[in-house]
Write an enzyme that holds these catalytic residues in place. Structure first.
Site, PDB file in Angstrom:
ATOM      1  N   CYS A 291       9.584   1.541   3.784  1.00  0.00           N
ATOM      2  CA  CYS A 291      10.485   0.426   4.100  1.00  0.00           C
ATOM      3  C   CYS A 291      11.918   0.918   4.272  1.00  0.00           C
ATOM      4  O   CYS A 291      12.765   0.208   4.782  1.00  0.00           O
ATOM      5  CB  CYS A 291      10.433  -0.636   3.015  1.00  0.00           C
ATOM      6  SG  CYS A 291      11.101  -0.035   1.475  1.00  0.00           S
TER       7      CYS A 291
ATOM      8  N   GLU B  51      -4.946  -3.699  -2.080  1.00  0.00           N
ATOM      9  CA  GLU B  51      -6.382  -3.403  -2.085  1.00  0.00           C
ATOM     10  C   GLU B  51      -6.689  -2.146  -1.264  1.00  0.00           C
ATOM     11  O   GLU B  51      -7.804  -1.630  -1.307  1.00  0.00           O
ATOM     12  CB  GLU B  51      -7.175  -4.624  -1.565  1.00  0.00           C
ATOM     13  CG  GLU B  51      -6.947  -5.022  -0.110  1.00  0.00           C
ATOM     14  CD  GLU B  51      -5.675  -5.860   0.112  1.00  0.00           C
ATOM     15  OE1 GLU B  51      -4.719  -5.762  -0.680  1.00  0.00           O
ATOM     16  OE2 GLU B  51      -5.655  -6.604   1.125  1.00  0.00           O
TER      17      GLU B  51
ATOM     18  N   PHE C 235       0.807  -1.222   0.000  1.00  0.00           N
ATOM     19  CA  PHE C 235       0.000   0.000   0.000  1.00  0.00           C
ATOM     20  C   PHE C 235       0.834   1.264   0.000  1.00  0.00           C
ATOM     21  O   PHE C 235       0.366   2.330  -0.377  1.00  0.00           O
ATOM     22  CB  PHE C 235      -0.945  -0.002   1.227  1.00  0.00           C
ATOM     23  CG  PHE C 235      -0.274   0.453   2.499  1.00  0.00           C
ATOM     24  CD1 PHE C 235      -0.148   1.803   2.794  1.00  0.00           C
ATOM     25  CD2 PHE C 235       0.257  -0.467   3.412  1.00  0.00           C
ATOM     26  CE1 PHE C 235       0.486   2.236   3.957  1.00  0.00           C
ATOM     27  CE2 PHE C 235       0.884  -0.047   4.570  1.00  0.00           C
ATOM     28  CZ  PHE C 235       1.003   1.314   4.836  1.00  0.00           C
TER      29      PHE C 235
ATOM     30  N   LYS D  60      -1.091  -7.040  -9.214  1.00  0.00           N
ATOM     31  CA  LYS D  60      -2.085  -7.122  -8.138  1.00  0.00           C
ATOM     32  C   LYS D  60      -1.685  -6.066  -7.113  1.00  0.00           C
ATOM     33  O   LYS D  60      -0.887  -6.315  -6.227  1.00  0.00           O
ATOM     34  CB  LYS D  60      -2.055  -8.536  -7.542  1.00  0.00           C
ATOM     35  CG  LYS D  60      -3.341  -9.033  -6.919  1.00  0.00           C
ATOM     36  CD  LYS D  60      -3.832  -8.234  -5.751  1.00  0.00           C
ATOM     37  CE  LYS D  60      -3.010  -8.319  -4.502  1.00  0.00           C
ATOM     38  NZ  LYS D  60      -3.442  -7.330  -3.489  1.00  0.00           N
TER      39      LYS D  60
ATOM     40  N   GLU E  54       8.835  -4.293  13.388  1.00  0.00           N
ATOM     41  CA  GLU E  54       8.779  -3.152  12.467  1.00  0.00           C
ATOM     42  C   GLU E  54       7.514  -2.372  12.850  1.00  0.00           C
ATOM     43  O   GLU E  54       6.395  -2.873  12.684  1.00  0.00           O
ATOM     44  CB  GLU E  54       8.669  -3.637  11.017  1.00  0.00           C
ATOM     45  CG  GLU E  54       8.579  -2.489  10.027  1.00  0.00           C
ATOM     46  CD  GLU E  54       8.338  -2.932   8.585  1.00  0.00           C
ATOM     47  OE1 GLU E  54       7.618  -3.914   8.351  1.00  0.00           O
ATOM     48  OE2 GLU E  54       8.870  -2.266   7.680  1.00  0.00           O
TER      49      GLU E  54
HETATM   50  P1  NAD Z   1       1.386  -6.629   3.089  1.00  0.00           P
HETATM   51  O1  NAD Z   1       2.376  -7.717   3.195  1.00  0.00           O
HETATM   52  O2  NAD Z   1       0.249  -6.615   4.047  1.00  0.00           O
HETATM   53  O3  NAD Z   1       0.705  -6.621   1.625  1.00  0.00           O
HETATM   54  C1  NAD Z   1       1.487  -6.629   0.444  1.00  0.00           C
HETATM   55  C2  NAD Z   1       0.695  -7.320  -0.662  1.00  0.00           C
HETATM   56  O4  NAD Z   1       0.448  -8.673  -0.284  1.00  0.00           O
HETATM   57  C3  NAD Z   1      -0.661  -6.686  -0.947  1.00  0.00           C
HETATM   58  O5  NAD Z   1      -0.873  -6.660  -2.332  1.00  0.00           O
HETATM   59  C4  NAD Z   1      -1.632  -7.621  -0.236  1.00  0.00           C
HETATM   60  O6  NAD Z   1      -2.893  -7.660  -0.867  1.00  0.00           O
HETATM   61  C5  NAD Z   1      -0.941  -8.966  -0.320  1.00  0.00           C
HETATM   62  N1  NAD Z   1      -1.253  -9.835   0.825  1.00  0.00           N
HETATM   63  C6  NAD Z   1      -1.495  -9.455   2.104  1.00  0.00           C
HETATM   64  N2  NAD Z   1      -1.739 -10.533   2.873  1.00  0.00           N
HETATM   65  C7  NAD Z   1      -1.639 -11.620   2.079  1.00  0.00           C
HETATM   66  C8  NAD Z   1      -1.776 -13.021   2.304  1.00  0.00           C
HETATM   67  N3  NAD Z   1      -2.048 -13.511   3.503  1.00  0.00           N
HETATM   68  N4  NAD Z   1      -1.597 -13.847   1.260  1.00  0.00           N
HETATM   69  C9  NAD Z   1      -1.311 -13.371   0.043  1.00  0.00           C
HETATM   70  N5  NAD Z   1      -1.175 -12.046  -0.230  1.00  0.00           N
HETATM   71  C10 NAD Z   1      -1.335 -11.169   0.775  1.00  0.00           C
HETATM   72  O7  NAD Z   1       2.202  -5.248   3.147  1.00  0.00           O
HETATM   73  P2  NAD Z   1       1.648  -3.765   3.233  1.00  0.00           P
HETATM   74  O8  NAD Z   1       1.080  -3.532   4.592  1.00  0.00           O
HETATM   75  O9  NAD Z   1       0.803  -3.456   2.057  1.00  0.00           O
HETATM   76  O10 NAD Z   1       2.997  -2.936   3.066  1.00  0.00           O
HETATM   77  C11 NAD Z   1       3.842  -2.596   4.143  1.00  0.00           C
HETATM   78  C12 NAD Z   1       5.008  -3.541   4.259  1.00  0.00           C
HETATM   79  O11 NAD Z   1       5.731  -3.570   3.029  1.00  0.00           O
HETATM   80  C13 NAD Z   1       6.020  -3.121   5.303  1.00  0.00           C
HETATM   81  O12 NAD Z   1       6.457  -4.249   5.996  1.00  0.00           O
HETATM   82  C14 NAD Z   1       7.156  -2.506   4.489  1.00  0.00           C
HETATM   83  O13 NAD Z   1       8.405  -2.522   5.117  1.00  0.00           O
HETATM   84  C15 NAD Z   1       7.129  -3.382   3.288  1.00  0.00           C
HETATM   85  N6  NAD Z   1       7.759  -2.752   2.145  1.00  0.00           N
HETATM   86  C16 NAD Z   1       8.952  -3.263   1.712  1.00  0.00           C
HETATM   87  C17 NAD Z   1       9.605  -2.688   0.642  1.00  0.00           C
HETATM   88  C18 NAD Z   1      10.896  -3.248   0.135  1.00  0.00           C
HETATM   89  O14 NAD Z   1      11.257  -2.958  -1.007  1.00  0.00           O
HETATM   90  N7  NAD Z   1      11.601  -4.055   0.904  1.00  0.00           N
HETATM   91  C19 NAD Z   1       9.039  -1.571   0.010  1.00  0.00           C
HETATM   92  C20 NAD Z   1       7.813  -1.076   0.478  1.00  0.00           C
HETATM   93  C21 NAD Z   1       7.178  -1.685   1.546  1.00  0.00           C
END
Ligand code: NAD
Length: 499
Positions: free
Chosen positions: A281, A176, A149, A173, A384
């Site tokens: 991140c 959401e 997000f 994808k 985190e």
């Molecule tokens: P998230 O893991 O909740 O969601 C990321 C994606 O995974 C979304 O598209 C979501 O729909 C999907 N998803 C969520 N739960 C799922 C499940 N159980 N099974 C399959 N798919 C699922 O992450 P977020 O809250 O959207 O983003 C924040 C996180 O992303 C933080 O931990 C941040 O550090 C990390 N991040 C990392 C980087 C990097 O390059 N390392 C960059 C940006 C953000």
């Protein structure tokens, strides 16, 4: 209530699963749209259409494909303000920050305008008598991008631009929680000349992601999000024989040496710790001043800067420093973690909780918080937080500070502030973290390098964007070729070195 759609074969397509997720305005707490959550059948249909489109797209010569990126880049620039507004409305970040989000994605598109140079193979003439050896990079086919997000424009562009310019079709994808910016980008790519079906945007949650992971046509998965999901996706994709690069969460430390310019270090910590409400991140979430005097002076400088930060909606004017958290649950989690820090004995020097903004009482705002005397066993250090909370862990020596970074589970980014080149060089060489800043707080590499963390911040091989992205999104084929000069000299039965 606005109902969002998928983007399939170049057109807006309504969801048919009957399931939706609310898209909130984090500044007001209001539901502003509902996004369809695709069923496995919808995902499979999008993949099947993309497979057909990809075969034709791969035959378009690389330079013509790059021209689509050229036009796309131009359109993104022209629509910068609209993209930023769309992004802030769903994410809550300030408009200048949202423009930065678009800009850092656009820079990857700019590199992809030169994709033909990245896609060149290798050649050795006369590797043996009359034998030439050459390799070529070919697209994988249909690939998937699953994005978080917090960078609704940048990360989708990091995924789609290299994958598509390398001749693949992508199923994107997006999160959401912030789905609309990806739809705008898809429209712009179509306007730029991308054939229908080469980019499909399918919204959804776990069911849609699992369908992508299990679909045999999908050859590779590029994921960015939290560490537990990154690990899950990496494992499931690998079990299905797919290529996967899955980037996860972070806990980025900044070491502040006694010889550092403390005013600059304090400014850097405020920007890197609290920008985008800490939902980055590459945010610095742990300050490690070396020596008691450094720590005392640093805290003294930080407190007034942090207390004067202005929190508000993205529509709140140029002096708003950061916006709300993404959901009520995020706010509750961040404030619960702050309480755990207090309960476990850290000093809460600035408490940002309990913030209420007039006219936005239902928004997910929390103010900037600062902890001192945090220790590695505390939950606020291990987790985190992903909120506007900076933890200070005091170190007696450089080695103690470096060890702290080395022993942390995460390894996305880190920084050191010092006036001594030898210390900086030692730090950059020894630290087990993927991206390092020297007197630079958020060392996101420029788009012609590539981005990736170490340890639990990334699973899989190869970084995102830059030359690594072209390695990830292509497979290498190597040809050993001989043309006989006329006399057939019989079959060679032995596997032998070329002489
Ligand atoms: P998230 O893991 O909740 O969601 C990321 C994606 O995974 C979304 O598209 C979501 O729909 C999907 N998803 C969520 N739960 C799922 C499940 N159980 N099974 C399959 N798919 C699922 O992450 P977020 O809250 O959207 O983003 C924040 C996180 O992303 C933080 O931990 C941040 O550090 C990390 N991040 C990392 C980087 C990097 O390059 N390392 C960059 C940006 C953000």
């Amino acid at each position: 209530m606005k109902e969002l759609t998928h983007f399939i074969d170049g057109a807006a397509v309504k969801g048919t699963s009957g399931r939706f997720s609310d898209v909130l305005n984090p500044a007001t707490g209001e539901v502003q749209a509902k996004v369809p959550l695709a069923s496995a059948a919808e995902v499979d249909a999008a993949v099947a259409r993309a497979e057909i489109a990809q075969k034709k797209w791969a035959q378009v010569n690389p330079q013509r494909r790059a021209r689509v990126m050229m036009k796309f880049g131009q359109l993104v620039n022209e629509h910068m303000d609209a993209l930023a507004e769309c992004l802030s409305r769903e994410h809550g970040k300030t408009l200048p920050d949202a423009r930065g989000d678009v800009q850092r994605g656009l820079e990857v598109v700019e590199v992809c305008m030169g994709a033909p140079a990245m896609l060149k193979g290798e050649y050795t003439g006369d590797a043996g008598p009359g034998i030439d050896l050459y390799s070529m990079r070919q697209p994988l086919g249909v690939v998937a991008g699953i994005t978080p997000f917090n960078f609704p424009a940048m990360i989708p562009m990091w995924k789609m631009a290299p994958a598509i310019s390398a001749g693949n079709a992508m199923i994107l994808k997006p999160s959401e929680r912030t789905p609309s910016t990806a739809m705008m980008l898809a429209d712009l790519l179509k306007e730029a000349g991308l054939p229908d079906g080469v980019l499909q945007v399918v919204h959804g949650g776990k069911e849609a992601v699992d369908a992508l992971l299990d679909n045999e046509t999908v050859q590779a998965v590029g994921f960015v999000g939290s560490t537990p999901i990154a690990h899950y996706i990496y494992s499931r994709a690998a079990a299905q024989g797919k290529r996967a690069q899955c980037f996860g969460g972070a806990k980025n430390h900044m070491l502040i040496m006694p010889d550092a310019d403390l005013d600059k270090a304090a400014d850097a910590l405020v920007g890197a710790g609290y920008g985008a409400a800490g939902e980055r991140c590459m945010a610095i979430s742990v300050a490690v001043p070396v020596g008691q005097e450094t720590a005392d002076r640093l805290i003294e400088k930080l407190v007034p800067k942090i207390e004067s930060l202005k929190v508000g909606p993205y529509t709140g004017g140029a002096d708003v420093d950061f916006g709300p958290l993404i959901t009520a649950a995020s706010k509750e989690r961040v404030e619960r973690l702050i309480q755990s820090g207090v309960d476990q004995g850290a000093d809460l020097v600035v408490d940002g909780r309990g913030l209420s903004i007039q006219g936005y009482e239902n928004g997910f705002f929390t103010g900037a918080s600062l902890f001192d005397n945090v220790t590695p066993d505390m939950e606020i250090y291990r987790e985190e937080i992903f909120g506007p909370v900076l933890c200070t862990v005091r170190a007696e020596t450089y080695e103690e500070g470096l060890n702290l970074v080395m022993e942390n589970d995460y390894g996305n980014g880190t920084a050191i502030y010092t006036a001594d080149g030898d210390t900086a060089r030692d730090f950059a060489t020894r630290v087990n973290v993927g991206m390092v800043g020297v007197n630079f707080p958020i060392p996101v590499p420029l788009s012609y390098y590539s981005f990736g963390g170490w340890k639990k911040s990334a699973f899989g091989d190869l970084n995102q964007y830059g030359p690594d992205a072209f390695r990830f999104y292509t497979k290498t084929k190597t040809v050993t070729s001989r043309w006989f000069s006329g006399i057939k000299d019989g079959a060679a039965l032995n596997f032998k070195a070329l002489d």
